[in-house]
Design an enzyme around this catalytic site. Structure first.
Site, PDB file in Angstrom:
ATOM      1  N   SER A  30      47.128  57.944  76.496  1.00  0.00           N
ATOM      2  CA  SER A  30      47.674  57.140  77.586  1.00  0.00           C
ATOM      3  C   SER A  30      47.317  55.665  77.459  1.00  0.00           C
ATOM      4  O   SER A  30      48.165  54.786  77.692  1.00  0.00           O
ATOM      5  CB  SER A  30      47.191  57.681  78.939  1.00  0.00           C
ATOM      6  OG  SER A  30      45.776  57.680  79.000  1.00  0.00           O
ATOM      7  N   ASP A  81      42.695  51.954  69.525  1.00  0.00           N
ATOM      8  CA  ASP A  81      42.855  53.286  70.092  1.00  0.00           C
ATOM      9  C   ASP A  81      41.921  53.447  71.280  1.00  0.00           C
ATOM     10  O   ASP A  81      40.954  52.697  71.445  1.00  0.00           O
ATOM     11  CB  ASP A  81      42.531  54.339  69.029  1.00  0.00           C
ATOM     12  CG  ASP A  81      43.072  55.721  69.364  1.00  0.00           C
ATOM     13  OD1 ASP A  81      43.706  55.889  70.419  1.00  0.00           O
ATOM     14  OD2 ASP A  81      42.862  56.646  68.547  1.00  0.00           O
ATOM     15  N   GLY A  82      42.202  54.443  72.093  1.00  0.00           N
ATOM     16  CA  GLY A  82      41.353  54.747  73.235  1.00  0.00           C
ATOM     17  C   GLY A  82      40.224  55.697  72.851  1.00  0.00           C
ATOM     18  O   GLY A  82      39.999  56.000  71.679  1.00  0.00           O
ATOM     19  N   ASP A  84      37.861  59.230  74.724  1.00  0.00           N
ATOM     20  CA  ASP A  84      37.589  60.095  75.873  1.00  0.00           C
ATOM     21  C   ASP A  84      36.191  59.829  76.428  1.00  0.00           C
ATOM     22  O   ASP A  84      35.956  59.942  77.628  1.00  0.00           O
ATOM     23  CB  ASP A  84      37.746  61.558  75.458  1.00  0.00           C
ATOM     24  CG  ASP A  84      39.175  61.853  75.008  1.00  0.00           C
ATOM     25  OD1 ASP A  84      40.105  61.599  75.794  1.00  0.00           O
ATOM     26  OD2 ASP A  84      39.359  62.309  73.866  1.00  0.00           O
ATOM     27  N   GLY A  96      41.387  64.182  72.910  1.00  0.00           N
ATOM     28  CA  GLY A  96      42.025  64.746  74.095  1.00  0.00           C
ATOM     29  C   GLY A  96      43.536  64.850  73.930  1.00  0.00           C
ATOM     30  O   GLY A  96      44.181  65.712  74.530  1.00  0.00           O
ATOM     31  N   GLY A  97      44.089  63.993  73.078  1.00  0.00           N
ATOM     32  CA  GLY A  97      45.518  64.034  72.789  1.00  0.00           C
ATOM     33  C   GLY A  97      45.856  64.832  71.550  1.00  0.00           C
ATOM     34  O   GLY A  97      47.002  64.806  71.085  1.00  0.00           O
ATOM     35  N   GLU A 103      43.873  60.237  63.693  1.00  0.00           N
ATOM     36  CA  GLU A 103      43.192  59.044  64.208  1.00  0.00           C
ATOM     37  C   GLU A 103      42.029  58.657  63.296  1.00  0.00           C
ATOM     38  O   GLU A 103      41.849  57.476  62.966  1.00  0.00           O
ATOM     39  CB  GLU A 103      42.689  59.307  65.637  1.00  0.00           C
ATOM     40  CG  GLU A 103      43.797  59.377  66.668  1.00  0.00           C
ATOM     41  CD  GLU A 103      43.327  59.860  68.027  1.00  0.00           C
ATOM     42  OE1 GLU A 103      44.093  59.683  68.994  1.00  0.00           O
ATOM     43  OE2 GLU A 103      42.212  60.417  68.124  1.00  0.00           O
ATOM     44  N   LYS A 121      34.880  55.725  80.952  1.00  0.00           N
ATOM     45  CA  LYS A 121      34.666  56.375  79.649  1.00  0.00           C
ATOM     46  C   LYS A 121      33.312  56.022  79.030  1.00  0.00           C
ATOM     47  O   LYS A 121      32.896  56.649  78.056  1.00  0.00           O
ATOM     48  CB  LYS A 121      35.782  55.975  78.677  1.00  0.00           C
ATOM     49  CG  LYS A 121      37.195  56.283  79.154  1.00  0.00           C
ATOM     50  CD  LYS A 121      37.407  57.755  79.362  1.00  0.00           C
ATOM     51  CE  LYS A 121      38.872  58.132  79.547  1.00  0.00           C
ATOM     52  NZ  LYS A 121      39.496  57.555  80.739  1.00  0.00           N
TER      53      LYS A 121
END
Length: 223
Positions: A30, A81-82, A84, A96-97, A103, A121
């Site tokens: 997200s 990138d994010g 979790d 999580g994705g 990645e 986070k």
């Protein structure tokens, strides 16, 4: 500010790390989606992107951003990138994705990993978020037993009542109940289990920078 507003703020801040005329590595999830939307606004300034998942590739293409196969790319300045979870030392849980393997591969090619995340986070100890492990399907049971022996509670990730399959055709085992005091050590230990493709611990090669969205604004952490 809402969580989405915090994600939008860090996505906008991450644009400053994009190098003009170069290829940028882009993550999945997200927060990464907010970044892709921002990247679309400056697509004329970049050569293109490498995507860490089919979903990310589709979103990049929807913005008219050229998507390169990683095999065509020798190096890139930055991967964005994010996460979790992320610690003050830059170690992360990701996956999580369900894109953890790709990645990790794309991140390994980039000169710098910029993590973008909302303030929730940031944790002192990894493990509240279930730790994803991508596994060859035939090894699911044996890997689950070995993960349980490490002190976790393994659960097969399902989608619509069936095992979720990654872009690589593998399954995800989420490990609950861990308190990860030494993430680099656990990363190596799990990666050495036969049948594991990779674990969603990014510690041996963690983030270089984290842009953290807070009510007081975007904070920059460097590691």
């Amino acid at each position: 500010m809402t969580q989405d507003e915090l994600k939008q703020a860090v996505a906008r801040a991450a644009i400053e790390y994009v190098v003009e005329g170069k290829i940028v590595g882009v993550g999945t999830g997200s927060t990464a989606n907010f970044f892709i939307d921002e990247l679309g606004k400056i697509k004329h300034k970049i050569a293109g992107a490498v995507a860490s998942s089919e979903a990310t590739a589709a979103r990049l293409k929807s913005h008219g951003i050229p998507v390169f196969d990683l095999n065509e790319v020798d190096s890139m300045p930055v991967y964005i990138d994010g996460a979790d979870e992320i610690t003050p030392a830059g170690a992360m849980i990701k996956g999580g994705g369900a894109a953890l393997t790709r990645e990790k591969i794309v991140a390994s090619v980039a000169e710098k990993f910029v993590c973008i995340a909302d303030g929730s986070k940031l944790v002192d100890l990894l493990g509240r978020f279930p730790l994803p492990v991508e596994v060859i399907p035939m090894a699911q049971a044996v890997v689950a037993r070995k993960l349980k022996a490490l002190g976790g509670e393994p659960r097969l990730r399902l989608k619509d009542g069936k095992p979720l399959l990654t872009d690589n055709g593998c399954v995800i085992i989420d490990v609950l109940g861990l308190q990860i005091a030494n993430p680099a050590e656990l990363e190596e230990k799990i990666n050495n289990i036969v049948g594991v493709v990779t674990v969603g611990l990014f510690a041996r090669q963690g983030a270089d920078v984290c842009l953290l969205g807070t009510a007081e604004g975007v904070k920059t952490l460097t590691f």
